[in-house]
Design an enzyme around this catalytic site. Structure first.
Site, PDB file in Angstrom:
ATOM      1  N   TYR A 114       0.843  -1.191   0.000  1.00 25.69           N
ATOM      2  CA  TYR A 114       0.000   0.000   0.000  1.00 25.69           C
ATOM      3  C   TYR A 114       0.880   1.244   0.000  1.00 25.69           C
ATOM      4  O   TYR A 114       1.795   1.354   0.797  1.00 25.69           O
ATOM      5  CB  TYR A 114      -0.881  -0.014   1.244  1.00 25.69           C
ATOM      6  CG  TYR A 114      -1.755   1.200   1.393  1.00 25.69           C
ATOM      7  CD1 TYR A 114      -2.999   1.242   0.781  1.00 25.69           C
ATOM      8  CD2 TYR A 114      -1.347   2.291   2.128  1.00 25.69           C
ATOM      9  CE1 TYR A 114      -3.808   2.356   0.913  1.00 25.69           C
ATOM     10  CE2 TYR A 114      -2.155   3.403   2.267  1.00 25.69           C
ATOM     11  CZ  TYR A 114      -3.384   3.430   1.653  1.00 25.69           C
ATOM     12  OH  TYR A 114      -4.193   4.530   1.782  1.00 25.69           O
ATOM     13  N   TRP A 116       1.806   5.480  -1.918  1.00 22.35           N
ATOM     14  CA  TRP A 116       1.625   6.587  -2.850  1.00 22.35           C
ATOM     15  C   TRP A 116       2.924   6.817  -3.613  1.00 22.35           C
ATOM     16  O   TRP A 116       3.368   7.947  -3.778  1.00 22.35           O
ATOM     17  CB  TRP A 116       1.275   7.849  -2.074  1.00 22.35           C
ATOM     18  CG  TRP A 116      -0.110   7.901  -1.521  1.00 22.35           C
ATOM     19  CD1 TRP A 116      -0.625   7.120  -0.536  1.00 22.35           C
ATOM     20  CD2 TRP A 116      -1.150   8.799  -1.903  1.00 22.35           C
ATOM     21  NE1 TRP A 116      -1.918   7.488  -0.266  1.00 22.35           N
ATOM     22  CE2 TRP A 116      -2.266   8.518  -1.086  1.00 22.35           C
ATOM     23  CE3 TRP A 116      -1.235   9.831  -2.830  1.00 22.35           C
ATOM     24  CZ2 TRP A 116      -3.464   9.220  -1.188  1.00 22.35           C
ATOM     25  CZ3 TRP A 116      -2.422  10.530  -2.924  1.00 22.35           C
ATOM     26  CH2 TRP A 116      -3.518  10.219  -2.124  1.00 22.35           C
TER      27      TRP A 116
END
Length: 767
Positions: A114, A116
Site C-alpha cells: 500500500y 503513494w
C-alpha cells in the site's frame, strides 16, 4: 541530465503538475504548471529531496539476514546494511520468493504494498509488483485504504456502493448554483486539497470555496480546529469537542424529528428503517438524543444546535463528512449519521444537496474535471483468495492463524513468511509503531523498494534502490484532472537506482517469467501501448486524442470536458423502483438488518452514539491530521517540510492556556506521551483551537530511541504521532484505521535532545 539542461520539461505528482529543469550548474529548478492558480507548497520539497543524503544508493542487505539467511528479524531496524551488486540482490529476492511459495504456498507472500509511490500510470509501483506476484502464483493482498477504508465497508450497506459517494461528488460549481448551506462535519481544510491520487493540473478548490461567498452559499464548519475553516466571509466555525460529531448529528436529527422538519415522504419512499432510528432518537435505549443531550457532549449550546437544524431544513443543504471522522474509533457512526441527516432533509439526489464525503479531505472531491477512464497497467488475476484489511498488518504478522471478524465474515490471518513492499511506507500509515516494529520481526524476509532510507526500508532485509518520478518517463493524470501529462525524465537515475519495472523484470527473469511480465516491451514501448489502448477507448466514446508521438512532444493533452456532471443518486431519487440502490431493500438503509445481524457491539445496526475513550492520566485530545508541508511522509527531508520544524522536531499546536498550565512556551521542545510510547515535538501556541486539544501532523520520519523518562519504552525523537496511537480498528465491521484521535499528555522536555537519526542513512558497509 537527459539532455534537459535549461529546458523546462513537463511532469506531475500527487500534489500537482509542474515543470522541471536543470541549470548549467546542475541544480534542479521547479516551477508550477502555468494553469495552476493555487500551486501546492509541497513543490518546495522536490528539489531538496531527489539528491538528499537519505537516498538509497545501491542494493543493500541487512547484515544478520546476509550472514544467517531467512528467519526471525530481531535485527530489523537496528543492524547495519551491506551493499551488494544488483545480480546478487535480484538472485536473493527471486530465490526467496521461490522458496516461500514452494515451502509455504503463495498465501505466505504478502504483497499489499500500500502506498503513494508515484503519480505515474505505468510506474505505479503497487501495480507493477502485483503484476509480477500474480504471474508467480498469487499472494495475500490487503483490502481497503487507510484514507477511507471504514466508509468503503459501511456505505454499501447503507447506500449500495461507496464509489458513487467517494468519486462522483457534486462539483463546486453545482454547489454554487444550487446550495444554500453546506454543513461540513470534520472541516474543510485547504491544506488537504493540495493532494489528489495521480495529480491535478490546476488546484481549483481554494478558489471555488472563496467564490461560494459570492453565490450566497453559507458554510457551517464543524471542527475543533479553526485552521480547518476556510478564511471566507460566508464560513462559520462550530468548535465542537473531538469525537463528538455523532452526538451533534443526533441532536440535529432529534430537532428535525420533534419539530416536524423532516421529509416523511422521502423517508417513506426512498428509505427503510427510519422508524427504528426515530425510536432511538426519542429514547428507546433510555436516553433522549435531544439538543441538550448533544450540547453536553459536543460543547455547542443547545439553542445553537436547534437553530442549525432549522436552518438546514429551510433550504438546499449539503451534509458532508470528512474522511478524518471515519478514521476514528467507531468511525462508521459519523458517516452513517451524516446519511441520516441528509435523508431526513429529503435531499439525497438533488443537485447541491444530500450527502457528501471528502470535501476538503482531498483535492479531487468537488473538482469539475471529466470522469474518464485513465491508462492502466494490467495486473492480471490473483488466484490466492486470502486478504487482510489494510490496517490490520501488524495483527496479521503477530497472530498468524488467529480468527477475526470483518464485514459479517469470520476470517483467519494467514501465516505470512515474506513481506514484499514497494512504493509504500507502513511506518507512516500505521499506528503503535513499537508494536509494528515487533510485528516486522516475525516474517522470514522483508523486501522493500525505496527511493530513500525511510523507516520501512530500515526495517527490511533486502532494500532495492528505486528511481524517483523525475528519473524516469511516465504518463500522469489523476481523478477529475483536466489533462493527461507526459512525465518526461529530467534527471539521470541517482547512483545505482533502477525503476521498479527494471527491478521486477530482473526478478521475473530469474523466476522464468520475464517474457510474460514484460511482453517484450521497454518502458517507452509500454507508455505508447497503454496510451494507444486508452486513445482507442476514447475514440469509441467520440473523443479523438492525438497520437502518442504528438502527445509526448506537446507534453500534455487537455481532456474533453463532460457535457454535464450528474448528481449522485439522481436517478434513484427520480424513480427508486426502476433504479433501486444495491442494498437488500433497494433503498437507503437507515437501519440495516444485515449489520444488526452481525451482532457487533461496536457497530450496531443504525447510527448510534458510542462513548469515546476517557483517560484521566492523558487528558488532552491529540488530533493526528494530515500535514500541510508534505504528502504523508514524502518530502519530509525537503525544504518546505524542514522549514516548518521547531528545534528539529515536528511542530505540535497547543492552546496557550493548555501550554501555560504545563509551563510550555512557544518554541519549547515537549514530550508527548501515552502508555504506548512518546515523541518529542516543538511547541506552537495558537488560540484557534479548542481548549484540551493538541494537533500533531503525521509523517515525520520515525526516529526511535529509548525514552529517557520510561526505560525500555520507545520515543520518536522526530515527532511521529503514530508512536502514540493504539493499533485498534474502527470496529469489527470495517476493521478500518482509527488513527485520527488519541488521548495524550504533554510536558516540557528539558533533557539532552537526542539526534534525529532518520535524516541520515543507516550504517552501511560494502561487501
Amino acid at each position: 541530465m537527459s539532455g534537459s539542461t535549461g529546458t523546462w520539461r513537463s511532469t506531475t505528482s500527487h500534489w500537482g503538475a509542474y515543470r522541471a529543469r536543470t541549470t548549467e550548474a546542475g541544480e534542479l529548478e521547479i516551477a508550477p504548471h502555468p494553469l495552476d492558480a493555487n500551486p501546492s507548497p509541497l513543490l518546495g520539497n522536490v528539489a531538496g529531496s531527489v539528491r538528499h543524503a537519505t537516498r538509497v544508493r545501491a542494493p543493500a542487505v541487512r547484515r544478520g539476514w546476509l550472514d544467517h539467511g531467512p528467519g526471525r528479524g530481531e535485527g530489523r531496524g537496528r543492524e547495519e546494511f551491506v551493499e551488494v551488486s544488483w545480480d546478487t540482490a535480484l538472485d536473493l529476492v527471486a530465490g526467496e520468493l521461490d522458496r516461500v511459495r514452494r515451502e509455504h504456498g503463495n498465501e505466505a507472500i504478502f504483497g499489499g504494498s500500500y502506498g503513494w509511490g508515484s503519480a505515474g500510470r505505468f510506474h505505479h509501483t503497487q501495480s507493477q509488483l502485483h503484476r509480477l506476484l500474480n504471474l508467480a502464483g498469487g499472494y495475500t493482498a490487503s483490502r481497503g485504504t487507510y484514507s477511507h477504508g471504514t466508509s468503503t465497508v459501511l456505505l454499501p450497506h447503507v447506500l449500495g456502493d461507496a464509489a458513487t459517494v467517494l468519486y462522483r461528488a457534486d462539483t463546486w460549481d453545482t454547489i454554487a448554483r444550487h446550495t444554500d448551506l453546506v454543513v461540513a462535519f470534520g472541516g474543510l481544510a485547504l491544506k488537504n486539497v493540495s493532494v489528489t491520487p495521480g495529480g491535478t493540473t490546476g488546484h481549483a478548490t481554494a478558489t471555488a470555496l472563496h467564490a461560494l461567498a459570492g453565490s450566497g452559499v453559507e458554510l457551517a464548519v464543524v471542527t475543533p480546529l479553526g485552521s480547518d475553516v476556510p478564511a471566507a466571509p460566508n464560513a462559520r466555525w462550530l468548535p465542537v469537542a473531538p469525537a463528538s460529531d455523532v452526538a451533534l448529528m443526533l441532536g440535529l436529527a432529534h430537532t428535525l424529528l420533534t419539530e416536524n422538519l423532516h421529509d416523511s415522504t422521502f423517508l417513506d419512499s426512498h428509505c427503510t428503517g427510519f422508524d427504528t432510528v426515530a425510536e432511538y432518537l426519542l429514547g428507546s435505549d433510555g436516553t433522549v438524543k435531544g439538543a441538550e443531550w448533544a450540547a453536553e457532549r459536543c460543547g455547542l449550546p443547545a439553542d445553537e444546535i436547534r437553530t442549525l437544524a432549522r436552518r438546514m431544513a429551510s433550504g438546499r443543504t449539503l451534509v458532508t463528512v470528512s474522511w478524518s471522522l471515519q478514521r476514528t474509533r467507531h468511525g462508521e457512526q459519523p458517516v452513517w449519521a451524516g446519511v441520516l441527516l441528509a435523508a431526513m432533509l429529503g435531499q439525497i439526489g438533488l443537485p447541491g444537496g444530500g450527502f457528501g464525503h471528502g470535501y476538503g479531505s482531498i483535492g479531487h472531491v468537488g473538482e469539475d474535471g471529466p470522469l474518464l477512464p485513465l491508462p492502466t497497467l494490467p495486473q492480471g488475476h490473483n488466484p490466492v483468495p486470502a486478504f487482510i484489511p489494510v490496517a490490520r498488518i501488524a495483527d496479521a504478522l503477530l497472530h498468524p492463524g488467529r480468527s477475526y471478524d470483518f464485514d459479517g465474515a469470520a476470517l483467519t490471518y494467514p501465516d505470512l513468511r515474506l513481506v514484499y513492499w514497494a512504493g509504500g511506507n507502513p511506518f507512516h500509515h500505521h499506528q503503535d509503531l513499537a508494536r509494528l516494529r515487533r510485528a516486522f520481526e516475525r516474517p522470514d524476509t522483508v523486501v522493500v523498494h525505496e527511493t530513500h532510507w525511510t523507516a520501512t526500508a530500515r526495517h527490511a532485509d533486502i532494500v532495492l534502490p528505486a528511481t524517483t518520478t523525475l528519473e524516469r518517463e511516465d504518463l500522469g493524470s489523476g481523478r477529475r484532472d483536466t489533462h493527461v501529462i507526459a512525465m518526461h525524465r529530467v534527471l539521470e537515475p541517482f547512483a545505482d537506482a533502477r525503476d521498479d519495472y527494471a527491478i521486477l523484470t530482473g526478478v521475473a527473469e530469474r523466476l522464468g517469467l520475464g517474457q510474460r511480465f514484460t511482453e517484450g516491451r521497454t518502458p517507452r514501448e509500454w507508455l505508447a501501448h497503454l496510451y494507444g489502448e486508452w486513445r482507442d477507448r476514447l475514440a469509441d466514446s467520440g473523443h479523438e486524442a492525438p497520437d502518442f508521438d504528438r502527445f509526448w512532444a506537446d507534453g500534455e493533452w487537455r481532456l474533453p470536458a463532460e457535457r454535464e456532471h450528474p448528481t449522485p443518486f439522481a436517478e434513484f431519487r427520480a424513480d427508486p423502483e426502476r433504479t433501486p440502490l444495491n442494498t437488500p431493500s433497494g433503498r437507503v438503509e437507515l437501519f440495516s438488518p444485515a449489520v444488526a445481524g452481525f451482532g457487533y457491539a461496536d457497530c450496531p445496526g443504525h447510527p448510534t452514539w458510542l462513548e469515546p475513550e476517557s483517560d484521566e492520566d492523558h487528558p488532552l485530545w491529540l488530533i493526528a491530521n494530515q500535514p500541510g508541508t508534505r504528502l504523508h511522509g514524502q518530502g519530509d527531508v525537503g525544504a518546505t517540510s524542514q522549514g516548518a520544524k521547531i528545534g528539529g522536531r515536528e511542530p505540535i499546536t497547543l492552546h496557550p492556556a493548555d501550554a501555560a498550565e504545563r509551563g510550555v512556551g512557544e518554541g519549547d521542545v515537549v514530550r508527548v506521551f501515552t502508555d504506548r510510547g512518546a515523541c518529542l515535538a516543538g511547541a506552537r501556541l495558537d488560540d484557534g483551537l479548542r481548549r484540551g486539544v493538541v494537533v500533531l501532523a503525521t509523517g515525520a520520519w520515525f526516529a526511535p530511541v529509548e525514552d529517557p523518562r520510561r526505560p525500555g519504552g520507545t520515543l520518536c525523537a522526530h515527532g511521529n504521532p503514530n508512536v502514540l496511537i493504539a493499533d485498534v480498528p474502527t470496529s469489527r465491521l470495517a476493521q478500518g484505521c482509527a488513527a485520527q484521535h488519541t488521548r495524550v499528555q504533554v510536558e516540557r522536555f528539558d533533557g539532552p535532545l537526542p539526534a534525529v537519526d532518520s535524516l541520515r542513512p543507516p550504517p552501511i558497509a560494502t561487501a
